[in-house]
Design a protein around this motif. Structure first.
Motif, mmCIF file in Angstrom:
data_model
loop_
_atom_site.group_PDB
_atom_site.id
_atom_site.type_symbol
_atom_site.label_atom_id
_atom_site.label_comp_id
_atom_site.label_asym_id
_atom_site.label_seq_id
_atom_site.Cartn_x
_atom_site.Cartn_y
_atom_site.Cartn_z
ATOM 1 N N MET A 86 0.841 -1.172 0.000
ATOM 2 C CA MET A 86 0.000 0.000 0.000
ATOM 3 C C MET A 86 0.891 1.242 0.000
ATOM 4 O O MET A 86 1.862 1.306 0.748
ATOM 5 N N LEU A 87 0.568 2.212 -0.834
ATOM 6 C CA LEU A 87 1.337 3.449 -0.905
ATOM 7 C C LEU A 87 1.303 4.212 0.416
ATOM 8 O O LEU A 87 0.262 4.292 1.057
ATOM 9 N N GLU A 88 2.440 4.796 0.780
ATOM 10 C CA GLU A 88 2.513 5.598 1.998
ATOM 11 C C GLU A 88 1.767 6.919 1.872
ATOM 12 O O GLU A 88 1.318 7.451 2.865
ATOM 13 N N LEU A 89 1.690 7.466 0.670
ATOM 14 C CA LEU A 89 1.121 8.794 0.440
ATOM 15 C C LEU A 89 1.851 9.815 1.317
ATOM 16 O O LEU A 89 1.301 10.403 2.238
ATOM 17 N N ARG A 90 3.127 9.995 1.015
ATOM 18 C CA ARG A 90 3.967 10.911 1.786
ATOM 19 C C ARG A 90 3.438 12.343 1.678
ATOM 20 O O ARG A 90 2.908 12.744 0.646
ATOM 21 N N PRO A 91 3.606 13.137 2.750
ATOM 22 C CA PRO A 91 2.927 14.421 2.852
ATOM 23 C C PRO A 91 3.571 15.623 2.177
ATOM 24 O O PRO A 91 2.980 16.698 2.175
ATOM 25 N N CYS A 92 4.770 15.456 1.600
ATOM 26 C CA CYS A 92 5.419 16.644 1.027
ATOM 27 C C CYS A 92 6.438 16.282 -0.039
ATOM 28 O O CYS A 92 6.851 15.134 -0.162
ATOM 29 N N CYS A 93 6.859 17.297 -0.779
ATOM 30 C CA CYS A 93 7.897 17.149 -1.800
ATOM 31 C C CYS A 93 9.254 17.013 -1.114
ATOM 32 O O CYS A 93 9.589 17.797 -0.228
ATOM 33 N N GLU A 94 10.024 16.021 -1.519
ATOM 34 C CA GLU A 94 11.351 15.808 -0.945
ATOM 35 C C GLU A 94 12.333 16.907 -1.318
ATOM 36 O O GLU A 94 13.329 17.091 -0.644
ATOM 37 N N CYS A 95 12.062 17.627 -2.401
ATOM 38 C CA CYS A 95 12.970 18.695 -2.845
ATOM 39 C C CYS A 95 12.715 20.005 -2.127
ATOM 40 O O CYS A 95 13.620 20.583 -1.539
ATOM 41 N N ALA A 129 1.192 15.619 -6.898
ATOM 42 C CA ALA A 129 2.203 14.701 -6.363
ATOM 43 C C ALA A 129 2.723 13.772 -7.451
ATOM 44 O O ALA A 129 1.947 13.236 -8.254
ATOM 45 N N ARG A 130 4.029 13.573 -7.466
ATOM 46 C CA ARG A 130 4.678 12.655 -8.393
ATOM 47 C C ARG A 130 5.508 11.673 -7.573
ATOM 48 O O ARG A 130 6.152 12.066 -6.592
ATOM 49 N N ILE A 131 5.517 10.389 -7.969
ATOM 50 C CA ILE A 131 6.266 9.371 -7.247
ATOM 51 C C ILE A 131 7.054 8.490 -8.209
ATOM 52 O O ILE A 131 6.722 8.392 -9.399
ATOM 53 N N CYS A 132 8.076 7.837 -7.673
ATOM 54 C CA CYS A 132 8.797 6.807 -8.429
ATOM 55 C C CYS A 132 8.326 5.451 -7.901
ATOM 56 O O CYS A 132 7.472 5.386 -7.013
ATOM 57 N N SER A 133 8.890 4.369 -8.383
ATOM 58 C CA SER A 133 8.451 3.042 -7.945
ATOM 59 C C SER A 133 8.832 2.736 -6.498
ATOM 60 O O SER A 133 8.319 1.790 -5.909
ATOM 61 N N PHE A 134 9.713 3.553 -5.899
ATOM 62 C CA PHE A 134 10.070 3.392 -4.495
ATOM 63 C C PHE A 134 9.298 4.355 -3.595
ATOM 64 O O PHE A 134 9.590 4.476 -2.414
ATOM 65 N N GLU A 135 8.335 5.089 -4.174
ATOM 66 C CA GLU A 135 7.479 6.037 -3.480
ATOM 67 C C GLU A 135 8.173 7.326 -3.052
ATOM 68 O O GLU A 135 7.644 8.068 -2.216
ATOM 69 N N CYS A 136 9.351 7.600 -3.589
ATOM 70 C CA CYS A 136 9.944 8.909 -3.359
ATOM 71 C C CYS A 136 8.930 9.896 -3.919
ATOM 72 O O CYS A 136 8.330 9.640 -4.965
ATOM 73 N N THR A 137 8.709 11.001 -3.232
ATOM 74 C CA THR A 137 7.596 11.890 -3.570
ATOM 75 C C THR A 137 8.073 13.310 -3.843
ATOM 76 O O THR A 137 8.849 13.870 -3.066
ATOM 77 N N PHE A 138 7.580 13.888 -4.932
ATOM 78 C CA PHE A 138 7.959 15.231 -5.366
ATOM 79 C C PHE A 138 6.739 15.963 -5.882
ATOM 80 O O PHE A 138 5.768 15.346 -6.316
#
Length: 81
Positions: A1-10, A22-31
């Protein structure tokens, strides 16, 4: 299940679960869309993978499976992979 991270990592921009930015990669890094399409040119700076639009979890499911509240932001910002 996706974490749905709350903010852009950048840049730290808030990305609530219902955000279409929100944009994610296959590891759920979020931007955010701005960083993903700008400095990152559509690629994750962590793994080099493609950044795609994060799906929106339906509200009734979000109540049972809430989004993450852990903020991950790179102190130095982002550079292209």
């Amino acid at each position: 299940m996706l974490e749905l991270r709350p903010c852009c990592e950048c840049c730290g921009t808030d990305l609530p679960p219902e955000s279409t930015e929100a944009r994610i990669c296959s590891f759920e890094c979020t931007f955010c869309a701005g960083c993903a399409g700008g400095v990152l040119a559509g690629h994750c700076p962590n793994c080099g993978g493609e950044l795609v639009r994060r799906p929106i979890r339906p509200a009734d499911r979000l109540a049972r499976h809430p989004a993450s509240t852990i903020r991950k932001v790179k102190p130095q910002g982002c550079v292209a992979a």
